[in-house]
Design an enzyme around this catalytic site. Structure first.
Site, mmCIF file in Angstrom:
data_model
loop_
_atom_site.group_PDB
_atom_site.id
_atom_site.type_symbol
_atom_site.label_atom_id
_atom_site.label_comp_id
_atom_site.label_asym_id
_atom_site.label_seq_id
_atom_site.Cartn_x
_atom_site.Cartn_y
_atom_site.Cartn_z
ATOM 1 N N ASP A 1 45.523 32.915 88.627
ATOM 2 C CA ASP A 1 44.273 32.820 89.380
ATOM 3 C C ASP A 1 44.500 32.631 90.875
ATOM 4 O OD1 ASP A 1 42.950 33.021 86.981
ATOM 5 O OD2 ASP A 1 42.534 30.874 86.798
ATOM 6 N N ARG B 1 42.076 43.828 81.571
ATOM 7 C CA ARG B 1 42.130 44.077 80.130
ATOM 8 C C ARG B 1 41.194 45.215 79.741
ATOM 9 N NH1 ARG B 1 41.568 37.649 79.085
ATOM 10 N NH2 ARG B 1 43.779 37.072 79.143
ATOM 11 N N THR C 1 33.079 29.445 73.604
ATOM 12 C CA THR C 1 31.980 30.402 73.747
ATOM 13 C C THR C 1 32.421 31.806 73.383
ATOM 14 O OG1 THR C 1 30.972 29.069 75.502
ATOM 15 C CG2 THR C 1 30.309 31.388 75.356
ATOM 16 N N ARG C 2 33.606 32.193 73.849
ATOM 17 C CA ARG C 2 34.072 33.553 73.613
ATOM 18 C C ARG C 2 34.392 33.799 72.137
ATOM 19 N NH1 ARG C 2 37.203 35.590 79.015
ATOM 20 N NH2 ARG C 2 35.995 34.344 80.490
#
Length: 312
Positions: free
Chosen positions: A82, A130, A156-157
């Site tokens: 990041d 991705r 959540t994913r």
């Protein structure tokens, strides 16, 4: 008298808290001082917009760096992938601990592999990298699936799959390992299918450049082979086309090495799949090689550029 606790800045997500907690424990053992986690909310955590629209993964770093500059925390922990490649003069990455598995993984309904997904399957991912590589893979292998942009934490994913909203989601193996959910992985994606982001799986422990005492203490956590490998991965310009179709993805070497401050236009970016000679822009650094069972750093430099593939 108890020494003053060190303040570690971290994002609020479950994954960030887990990996920061591991670093905090290690720092406490090295320094003999308690470490307090200071939760900081970044814009990337509260925004529901797609990452590409709000500045990419760098939005997760800005708030932590601002807290460091204001003196609200003593050091911070980031996912290395990041961090922008340009490092501010007032901050320093004092430690890069041993790297986790850098691969991407897939969690699917009915424990299917990528190649077993039905036609029209919907695959969720929050990463444009991705998404581009999966779409390139689908085109080259005659597969029919749709990539869907998603946001949210790990729970959540994965929830999109368990609730039936999506057929699969793609996540980083390192994150699932750190939160203890690696047993839910149904498919480890080969680097020939989805090439990991430079530095994926590694953490960066950052502090201010004028804090010499803390820098020296954090250096005890630094893994030289991991640092060399991720430096090599981040030092060359990324390909201008989906990496799954790029010669890098077909090479036994995950990324070509390069100089710390020079861009490379060598065999990998020449577009010739048979090119195997990698640029050795000075200074040479170790590179990451994938073996059958694991990733390891090789502490020797590749051959120099050929006449047709020279550094710029």
């Amino acid at each position: 008298m108890t020494e003053k606790a060190l303040r570690l800045g971290t994002r609020r997500s479950k994954l960030a808290m887990a990996q920061s907690g591991q670093v905090a424990e290690a720092v406490s053992q090295v320094t003999g001082r308690p470490v307090e986690l200071v939760e900081i909310t970044t814009y990337g955590d509260v925004s529901r917009e797609h990452l590409a629209q709000i500045g990419g993964t760098g939005v997760f770093v800005a708030a932590l760096r601002e807290a460091l500059a204001r003196g609200e925390v003593d050091f911070a922990v980031h996912s290395l992938k990041d961090i922008p490649t340009t490092q501010p003069d007032e901050l320093v990455v004092a430690a890069i601990p041993v790297r986790e598995d850098p691969r991407d993984v897939m969690i699917t309904r009915d424990a299917l592999k990528l190649t077993d997904l039905p036609r029209g399957a919907r695959i969720g991912t929050g990463s444009p990298r991705r998404m581009a590589q999966l779409n390139a893979y689908a085109r080259s292998h005659g597969m029919d699936f749709e990539t869907v942009p998603i946001r949210g934490n790990i729970d959540t994913r994965i929830g999109y799959v368990t609730k039936g909203d999506l057929d699969a989601v793609v996540l980083a193996a390192a994150g699932l390992n750190r939160v203890g959910r690696s047993d839910e992985v149904t498919d480890f994606l080969s680097v020939d299918t989805v090439l990991p982001a430079p530095g994926q799986g590694a953490l960066a422990v950052e502090t201010t450049a004028d804090n010499a005492e803390l820098i020296a203490a954090l250096a005890e956590l630094d893994d030289l082979f991991t640092r060399a490998a991720v430096t090599a991965e981040r030092s060359c310009s990324p390909p201008s086309r989906p990496a799954a179709a790029h010669p890098w993805a077909r090479s036994p070497i995950s990324w070509p090495t390069g100089g710390l401050s020079r861009k490379c236009a060598c065999a990998a970016s020449s577009g010739r799949p048979t090119a195997r000679r990698w640029c050795s822009c000075p200074p040479p650094v170790p590179y990451l090689r994938r073996t059958r069972r694991r990733w390891r750093s090789v502490a020797n430099s590749p051959p120099r550029c050929s006449r047709r593939a020279r550094p710029v």
